[in-house]
Design a protein around this motif. Structure first.
Motif, PDB file in Angstrom:
ATOM      1  N   SER A 111       4.413   8.665   9.562  1.00 44.55           N
ATOM      2  CA  SER A 111       3.363   7.744   9.165  1.00 44.55           C
ATOM      3  C   SER A 111       3.904   6.324   9.112  1.00 44.55           C
ATOM      4  O   SER A 111       5.009   6.082   8.631  1.00 44.55           O
ATOM      5  N   GLU A 112       3.129   5.352   9.616  1.00 45.66           N
ATOM      6  CA  GLU A 112       3.603   3.970   9.622  1.00 45.66           C
ATOM      7  C   GLU A 112       3.592   3.361   8.227  1.00 45.66           C
ATOM      8  O   GLU A 112       4.499   2.664   7.825  1.00 45.66           O
ATOM      9  N   GLN A 113       2.494   3.617   7.497  1.00 47.76           N
ATOM     10  CA  GLN A 113       2.356   3.044   6.161  1.00 47.76           C
ATOM     11  C   GLN A 113       3.180   3.854   5.154  1.00 47.76           C
ATOM     12  O   GLN A 113       3.067   5.069   5.111  1.00 47.76           O
ATOM     13  N   PRO A 114       4.008   3.182   4.347  1.00 47.19           N
ATOM     14  CA  PRO A 114       4.690   3.935   3.294  1.00 47.19           C
ATOM     15  C   PRO A 114       3.676   4.336   2.230  1.00 47.19           C
ATOM     16  O   PRO A 114       2.637   3.699   2.093  1.00 47.19           O
ATOM     17  N   SER A 115       3.955   5.407   1.491  1.00 50.60           N
ATOM     18  CA  SER A 115       3.036   5.743   0.423  1.00 50.60           C
ATOM     19  C   SER A 115       3.638   5.316  -0.914  1.00 50.60           C
ATOM     20  O   SER A 115       4.850   5.287  -1.078  1.00 50.60           O
ATOM     21  N   THR A 116       2.783   4.949  -1.830  1.00 50.43           N
ATOM     22  CA  THR A 116       3.215   4.387  -3.103  1.00 50.43           C
ATOM     23  C   THR A 116       3.251   5.480  -4.151  1.00 50.43           C
ATOM     24  O   THR A 116       2.267   6.175  -4.351  1.00 50.43           O
ATOM     25  N   GLU A 117       4.407   5.652  -4.783  1.00 51.65           N
ATOM     26  CA  GLU A 117       4.509   6.647  -5.849  1.00 51.65           C
ATOM     27  C   GLU A 117       4.718   5.928  -7.171  1.00 51.65           C
ATOM     28  O   GLU A 117       5.766   5.330  -7.392  1.00 51.65           O
ATOM     29  N   PRO A 118       3.736   5.965  -8.038  1.00 51.94           N
ATOM     30  CA  PRO A 118       3.916   5.282  -9.317  1.00 51.94           C
ATOM     31  C   PRO A 118       4.954   5.993 -10.188  1.00 51.94           C
ATOM     32  O   PRO A 118       5.232   7.175  -9.991  1.00 51.94           O
ATOM     33  N   ALA A 119       5.527   5.260 -11.113  1.00 56.15           N
ATOM     34  CA  ALA A 119       6.370   5.886 -12.133  1.00 56.15           C
ATOM     35  C   ALA A 119       5.584   5.829 -13.434  1.00 56.15           C
ATOM     36  O   ALA A 119       4.988   4.811 -13.756  1.00 56.15           O
ATOM     37  N   ILE A 120       5.564   6.949 -14.151  1.00 54.22           N
ATOM     38  CA  ILE A 120       4.736   7.022 -15.353  1.00 54.22           C
ATOM     39  C   ILE A 120       5.564   7.480 -16.535  1.00 54.22           C
ATOM     40  O   ILE A 120       6.284   8.472 -16.451  1.00 54.22           O
ATOM     41  N   GLU A 121       5.519   6.745 -17.630  1.00 52.40           N
ATOM     42  CA  GLU A 121       6.127   7.193 -18.878  1.00 52.40           C
ATOM     43  C   GLU A 121       4.976   7.503 -19.817  1.00 52.40           C
ATOM     44  O   GLU A 121       4.213   6.616 -20.208  1.00 52.40           O
ATOM     45  N   SER A 122       4.840   8.779 -20.143  1.00 55.64           N
ATOM     46  CA  SER A 122       3.642   9.202 -20.858  1.00 55.64           C
ATOM     47  C   SER A 122       3.939   9.569 -22.299  1.00 55.64           C
ATOM     48  O   SER A 122       4.874  10.313 -22.578  1.00 55.64           O
ATOM     49  N   THR A 123       3.174   9.044 -23.234  1.00 52.40           N
ATOM     50  CA  THR A 123       3.262   9.475 -24.628  1.00 52.40           C
ATOM     51  C   THR A 123       1.851   9.822 -25.104  1.00 52.40           C
ATOM     52  O   THR A 123       0.878   9.558 -24.409  1.00 52.40           O
ATOM     53  N   TRP A 124       1.754  10.389 -26.295  1.00 55.80           N
ATOM     54  CA  TRP A 124       0.429  10.744 -26.824  1.00 55.80           C
ATOM     55  C   TRP A 124      -0.414   9.500 -27.069  1.00 55.80           C
ATOM     56  O   TRP A 124      -1.621   9.550 -27.118  1.00 55.80           O
ATOM     57  N   LEU A 125       0.252   8.359 -27.242  1.00 55.31           N
ATOM     58  CA  LEU A 125      -0.493   7.125 -27.498  1.00 55.31           C
ATOM     59  C   LEU A 125      -0.971   6.481 -26.203  1.00 55.31           C
ATOM     60  O   LEU A 125      -2.135   6.104 -26.076  1.00 55.31           O
ATOM     61  N   GLU A 126      -0.056   6.340 -25.240  1.00 60.80           N
ATOM     62  CA  GLU A 126      -0.473   5.702 -23.996  1.00 60.80           C
ATOM     63  C   GLU A 126       0.503   5.998 -22.851  1.00 60.80           C
ATOM     64  O   GLU A 126       1.621   6.444 -23.080  1.00 60.80           O
ATOM     65  N   ASP A 127       0.033   5.741 -21.648  1.00 57.75           N
ATOM     66  CA  ASP A 127       0.877   5.861 -20.462  1.00 57.75           C
ATOM     67  C   ASP A 127       1.299   4.471 -20.009  1.00 57.75           C
ATOM     68  O   ASP A 127       0.469   3.573 -19.911  1.00 57.75           O
ATOM     69  N   PHE A 128       2.590   4.340 -19.717  1.00 59.64           N
ATOM     70  CA  PHE A 128       3.074   3.140 -19.052  1.00 59.64           C
ATOM     71  C   PHE A 128       3.175   3.509 -17.581  1.00 59.64           C
ATOM     72  O   PHE A 128       3.950   4.372 -17.188  1.00 59.64           O
ATOM     73  N   TYR A 129       2.353   2.849 -16.747  1.00 60.46           N
ATOM     74  CA  TYR A 129       2.161   3.279 -15.359  1.00 60.46           C
ATOM     75  C   TYR A 129       2.523   2.108 -14.482  1.00 60.46           C
ATOM     76  O   TYR A 129       1.882   1.061 -14.534  1.00 60.46           O
ATOM     77  N   ILE A 130       3.607   2.221 -13.727  1.00 59.24           N
ATOM     78  CA  ILE A 130       4.075   1.063 -12.957  1.00 59.24           C
ATOM     79  C   ILE A 130       4.174   1.390 -11.469  1.00 59.24           C
ATOM     80  O   ILE A 130       4.584   2.490 -11.082  1.00 59.24           O
ATOM     81  N   ILE A 131       3.740   0.426 -10.670  1.00 58.33           N
ATOM     82  CA  ILE A 131       3.750   0.600  -9.218  1.00 58.33           C
ATOM     83  C   ILE A 131       4.585  -0.488  -8.575  1.00 58.33           C
ATOM     84  O   ILE A 131       4.520  -1.655  -8.978  1.00 58.33           O
ATOM     85  N   LEU A 132       5.371  -0.084  -7.602  1.00 57.86           N
ATOM     86  CA  LEU A 132       6.108  -1.054  -6.794  1.00 57.86           C
ATOM     87  C   LEU A 132       5.164  -1.508  -5.683  1.00 57.86           C
ATOM     88  O   LEU A 132       4.933  -0.793  -4.720  1.00 57.86           O
ATOM     89  N   ALA A 133       4.588  -2.717  -5.865  1.00 58.20           N
ATOM     90  CA  ALA A 133       3.555  -3.146  -4.926  1.00 58.20           C
ATOM     91  C   ALA A 133       4.153  -3.701  -3.635  1.00 58.20           C
ATOM     92  O   ALA A 133       3.616  -3.504  -2.553  1.00 58.20           O
ATOM     93  N   GLY A 134       5.279  -4.401  -3.731  1.00 59.38           N
ATOM     94  CA  GLY A 134       5.888  -4.936  -2.517  1.00 59.38           C
ATOM     95  C   GLY A 134       7.187  -5.665  -2.847  1.00 59.38           C
ATOM     96  O   GLY A 134       7.536  -5.804  -4.024  1.00 59.38           O
ATOM     97  N   TRP A 135       7.934  -6.089  -1.793  1.00 61.97           N
ATOM     98  CA  TRP A 135       9.164  -6.819  -2.047  1.00 61.97           C
ATOM     99  C   TRP A 135       9.424  -7.870  -0.984  1.00 61.97           C
ATOM    100  O   TRP A 135       8.838  -7.828   0.090  1.00 61.97           O
TER     101      TRP A 135
END
Lengths: 154, 653
Positions: free
Chosen positions: B579-603
């Motif tokens: 595939s030409e387009q890379p796929s984006t895999e978010p990193a998620i740190e999940s707790t009962w209160l909230e998820d910290f969800y981060i994406i590498l959008a570009g560089w």
């Protein structure tokens, strides 16, 4: 029951969609417009991940910075891409049907259920008047016996 | 190999038609040998479909590119598990999987020892549906179509589908869809044989609950897949195809509840028939939406002739079923009686009203673009804000009802009982609302959701505590013993309550992540730290590493919340060879209160990167609620004492 139905229909009819989110203009724009580059994918702009979506987001930021109002930007996008660019149909003309039919159907259904139940309750009380033979209350000895019997099934 | 597969498909189709002819002839002439032969035909259909399915699986795993389907959806470097899942990556394969499971279920049903009198009809209905799918496979969507010439390497599987969620999501969804064929078939059999009692409901109860469970799982895993794979920070986009699997779930849920009224009070017979017919129709309709590409969607398989076939089949099956229902209407009518306006049965009716209204609004919104284009000629879009606006209030009213229902008795309730039962849940709702206000929550939806969900949770626990109290008084058992016995001897009821708890947790998650979600984008250089919503995020640089058949580029990120213990996470871009387009895999740190969800959008060249960060409160409650729902369903299904229906409240004359 009656009250519940009335309250429910009020909730449905009067809760406006705007209340769910109260963000600033930019957030509102990216959730009320579709992603122009991927209309066939049916994604709102806020969810769009590809270059086309990024371009549109940048364009909206630019327009806001240039002092355009939310309405102006929306109108510009509609002029450019057609009504399809709006995330929801506007509330006028035939498109009003989209918004009206679900609450009307719910209200109609509620009225139907209420009338049906009222009719069934009438059926019951009508019949009960004919065969009124409330048995005697259970005496304490029988009640103990009943208790014993029930334990076998617990 | 391909010839074996195709030949097996044709034989399976012939077998299914043979079974249908035998059933018809056997019923007409009342010859049991013909009926027995029909049963053989059903089994034959299942066996040959399994041979075809097994052949395709074998070809996928061994990368036999002589077949178009294998070349289209796999490649030699694909991990074996994803070669296997390619079975449902495309149109033809997924139809074959459908037919495979459907015919296996049909064989399992007709081999059952009980209810022999209904079997010819049940078998016929299931064979009609099977024959339709087998016909499609033989003539419209043949998965064994051969490639002209030699193919060295296949196209590979769409990177988005190379995720564990994609292993489970489609298969659970299909099981759910297919499962509803069984109660439908028994309903039709009951109509044909003019049996108006609740026998068909009792026979198919486990199938119904199981299908409902699979449909729930299918939706949940779909949401989870979207959350961890699509990278926009959410899990549900009201896409037509998502809607297509939610709508039968809603009508199926309505059915699960309304059958209780028939079992207890011998009422709502027509409505229950209507619900199961509609639910089955909607499972087909969902498939139609995916295959036809008539509505814009991220999921489309898009094949217009297949769509037309589905539409014709749906119309035929629905008109046939409704004609039958209309013809038997007189038989199903009964003298209806309710002892009071407010009763458990009334609350079931309200529950059905809300579920069906919600299903209708979603169906209407999904189809509106097509309808509007036909009427006005201009294309419009019906997106998430529409569905949220209409379904949020319906959903909350529905959850509230979930709390009210256990508090009112069957038949009738008097005001005194009502007040005493409502006291504790009302108190809980009030306390939680006040607490939320003190915590600084001001949004109406958040407070209403808080109040309603705490009301329901308190109502359910009050119900259990009261039940245990009564039991202890009657039997003198100890607290733990009587708790366990109360729950396990009324599996159906308490299983239902456990499911309700799961749903409430899911609602908490949905509300939290929709009302208080935040999103930021940030561009940073290596070594730089930025602060957002109490998190401090340090970017340490870009790394590259090969993983299986892919190349992964990830950002080395260290995060700490409110100065707490820092944790490392790695948002990725994954480059697939096919595939030409890379796929984006978010990193998620999940707790009962909230998820910290981060994406590498570009560089950029200098290793500076841009991140997109989502803070999604309470998402973990959604997934956890899903597992509670599974547990509750299994608890209710577990065989043994207490899994049957409760007391009957039939009208005495």
């Amino acid at each position: 029951m009656k009250k519940t139905i009335i309250i429910l229909s009020m909730v449905i009819l009067f809760v406006s969609p705007g209340q769910a989110r109260a963000n600033d203009d930019y957030d509102e724009l990216i959730t009320s417009l579709m992603c122009p580059a991927c209309l066939s994918h049916n994604e709102i702009l806020a969810n769009g991940q590809d270059a086309g979506a990024e371009q549109a987001k940048e364009d909206i930021k630019r327009r806001l910075a240039a002092g355009q109002t939310k309405e102006e930007i929306i109108n510009a996008y509609v002029a450019l891409y057609g009504e399809q660019i709006l995330a929801v149909p506007d509330k006028s003309g035939f498109n009003l049907m989209a918004w009206l039919l679900p609450p009307v159907a719910l209200a109609g259904g509620a009225a139907f259920v209420y009338l049906a139940v009222r009719g069934w309750v009438k059926n019951h009380s009508g019949r009960r008047n004919i065969t009124r033979d409330a048995g005697p209350a259970i005496d304490p000895v029988d009640e103990d016996r009943l208790d014993e019997e029930m334990k076998k099934y617990l | 190999m391909a010839d074996i597969g195709y030949f097996a498909l044709v034989l399976a189709l012939v077998m299914s038609l043979y079974a249908l002819v035998c059933y018809a002839a056997g019923l007409k002439t009342k010859r049991s040998d013909l009926l027995a032969s029909a049963t053989g035909g059903v089994i034959g259909t299942a066996v040959f479909t399994a041979v075809a399915g097994g052949t395709l699986v074998y070809m996928l795993v061994t990368s036999d590119f002589s077949v178009e389907y294998v070349a289209m959806y796999t490649s030699t470097d694909l991990p074996t598990i994803y070669k296997l899942t390619a079975l449902w990556a495309g149109n033809d394969g997924s139809l074959l999987l459908w037919a495979w499971v459907l015919t296996a279920v049909a064989a399992a049903v007709v081999l059952g020892k009980k209810n022999r009198d209904l079997m010819p009809y049940v078998g016929s209905v299931m064979m009609v549906v099977s024959a339709f799918f087998l016909y499609l496979l033989c003539f419209e969507a043949n998965p064994f179509t051969k490639v002209w010439g030699m193919v060295q390497e296949g196209n590979g599987l769409n990177p988005m589908l190379q995720n564990p969620g994609m292993i489970i999501h489609p298969i659970t969804l299909y099981f759910g869809y297919i499962g509803f064929t069984v109660p439908f078939a028994f309903a039709i059999a009951a109509l044909i044989t003019r049996q108006t009692d609740d026998r068909w409901i009792k026979i198919t109860r486990k199938w119904t609950v199981l299908s409902w469970l699979f449909l729930s799982l299918g939706n949940l895993y779909g949401a989870q897949w979207a959350y961890v794979e699509l990278g926009w920070g959410g899990y549900w986009a009201w896409d037509p195809v998502e809607n297509a699997s939610l709508i039968p779930w809603l009508t199926g849920s309505a059915f699960l509840h309304s059958v209780m009224v028939q079992e207890r009070k011998n009422m709502l017979k027509i409505w229950n028939m209507f619900l199961i017919i509609i639910t089955f129709g909607l499972t087909l309709f969902g498939t139609f939406l995916v295959r036809s590409g008539i509505v814009a969607s991220v999921h489309s398989f898009g094949n217009s002739s297949l769509g037309a076939m589905f539409l014709i089949f749906i119309i035929l099956v629905m008109s046939g079923s409704f004609y039958l229902l209309a013809d038997r209407l007189k038989l199903l009518r009964q003298s209806n009686e309710f002892e009071g306006l407010i009763s458990k049965e009334s609350s079931f009716l309200l529950n059905n009203l809300l579920l069906v209204a919600s299903a209708f609004s979603i169906l209407w919104g999904t189809m509106f673009p097509v309808i509007s284009e036909a009427v006005t000629g201009s294309k419009v879009t019906v997106g998430p804000p529409f569905f949220n606006a209409i379904n949020a209030p319906i959903g909350l009213a529905f959850v509230l009802l979930m709390g009210i229902c256990p508090l009112i008795a069957w038949r009738r309730t008097n005001l005194k009982n009502l007040i005493s039962n409502f006291l504790v849940p009302m108190g809980a709702a009030l306390a939680v609302t006040v607490a939320l206000v003190f915590l600084g929550l001001t949004k109406t939806y958040a407070l209403v959701t808080g109040a309603i969900t705490s009301f329901v949770i308190a109502a359910i626990f009050q119900e259990v505590v009261k039940g245990v109290g009564v039991r202890r008084k009657m039997t003198g058992e100890s607290l733990p013993v009587s708790t366990v016995r109360l729950l396990t001897r009324n599996r159906r009821r308490y299983g239902g309550y456990i499911i309700h708890l799961g749903i409430v947790m899911m609602i908490i998650g949905i509300a939290g992540s929709n009302i208080y979600n935040q999103e930021f984008t940030k561009t940073v250089r290596p070594g730089e730290t930025f602060h957002t919503s109490g998190y401090s995020v340090t970017y340490n640089g870009l790394q590259q590493t090969p993983k299986a058949n892919t190349m992964v580029v990830y950002a080395d990120v260290e995060v700490s919340k409110d100065g707490g213990k820092p944790f490392a996470i790695k948002p990725e871009k994954v480059f697939y060879p096919t595939s030409e387009q890379p796929s984006t895999e978010p990193a998620i740190e999940s707790t009962w209160l909230e998820d910290f969800y981060i994406i590498l959008a570009g560089w950029e060249q200098d290793q500076s990167v841009s991140f997109k960060v989502n803070i999604n409160p309470l998402v973990k409650w959604l997934w956890a609620g899903g597992y509670i729902l599974v547990f509750g369903s299994i608890f209710a299904l577990w065989p043994g004492r207490g899994s049957g229906v409760g007391a009957k409240y039939l009208a005495r004359s």
